[in-house]
Design a protein around this motif. Structure first.
Motif, short mmCIF file in Angstrom:
data_model
loop_
_atom_site.label_atom_id
_atom_site.label_comp_id
_atom_site.label_asym_id
_atom_site.label_seq_id
_atom_site.Cartn_x
_atom_site.Cartn_y
_atom_site.Cartn_z
N UNK A 1 0.84 -1.19 0.00
CA UNK A 1 0.00 0.00 0.00
C UNK A 1 0.88 1.25 0.00
N UNK A 2 0.56 2.22 -0.85
CA UNK A 2 1.25 3.50 -0.89
C UNK A 2 0.22 4.61 -1.11
N UNK A 3 0.68 5.82 -1.13
CA UNK A 3 -0.18 6.98 -1.35
C UNK A 3 -0.36 7.76 -0.07
N UNK B 1 -3.24 0.09 -3.67
CA UNK B 1 -2.91 -1.29 -3.29
C UNK B 1 -2.38 -2.03 -4.51
N UNK B 2 -1.21 -2.65 -4.34
CA UNK B 2 -0.62 -3.48 -5.40
C UNK B 2 -0.27 -4.83 -4.82
N UNK C 1 10.24 9.66 0.92
CA UNK C 1 9.09 10.44 1.35
C UNK C 1 7.73 9.85 1.05
N UNK C 2 7.67 8.63 0.49
CA UNK C 2 6.38 8.00 0.16
C UNK C 2 5.99 7.05 1.29
N UNK C 3 4.80 7.28 1.87
CA UNK C 3 4.32 6.41 2.94
C UNK C 3 3.95 5.05 2.36
N UNK D 1 -4.57 2.36 10.58
CA UNK D 1 -5.93 1.82 10.49
C UNK D 1 -6.50 1.86 9.07
N UNK D 2 -5.85 2.57 8.16
CA UNK D 2 -6.34 2.66 6.76
C UNK D 2 -6.09 1.38 5.97
N UNK D 3 -5.19 0.53 6.49
CA UNK D 3 -4.88 -0.73 5.81
C UNK D 3 -5.57 -1.85 6.59
#
Length: 139
Positions: free
Chosen positions: A78-80, A86-87, A100-102, A136-138
């Motif tokens: 998961x990124x963004x 989701x990949x 810098x990418x979460x 919690x977003x994942x």
């Protein structure tokens, strides 16, 4: 694992060393680093996500990271800004995560997911910024 403080002057073979649990929740086994060969710009090692495990939301503020999935079934990556992208990653796939990418990796399978990792920061214990407000977003 051998340690060397000055920059290496010859090619070196580094035997795999002791692994450790990172603050983001993956198991790291350092290989090439500032600590082992005096590298000034490169880290390379192994990372695994245990069966049913996941990493916590985090970023690597100042360095790019590349992973190559060696073994396991698959993971969800998961990124963004809100971890909305989701990949699915399978053995033989590469992952590139810019500085810098979460991101979060989730291993829902019964086998460990094992990766070779490289980044443009030479220390074994990388600089990580945790983002607990996004965990919690994942699912």
């Amino acid at each position: 694992m051998e340690t060397t403080s000055p920059r290496a002057k010859v090619g070196r073979v580094v035997r795999g060393g002791a692994s450790y649990m990172s603050q983001q929740g993956s198991v790291h086994a350092p290989g090439i680093s500032k600590e082992t060969v005096g590298s000034e710009v490169l880290y390379m090692g192994m990372v695994s996500v245990p069966p049913g495990g996941r990493t916590s939301a985090h970023i690597h503020e100042h360095h790019d990271t590349a992973h190559y999935m060696l073994s396991g079934d698959e993971i969800e990556f998961y990124t963004g800004e809100e971890l909305e992208d989701r990949q699915v990653v399978r053995p033989g796939d590469y992952i590139f995560t810019p500085a810098g990418v979460v991101h979060v990796a989730v291993n829902r399978s019964p086998t460990p997911a094992v990766f070779v990792v490289a980044r443009n920061e030479p220390t074994a214990r990388e600089c990580v910024v945790m983002r607990p407000e996004l965990d919690a977003r994942v699912p």
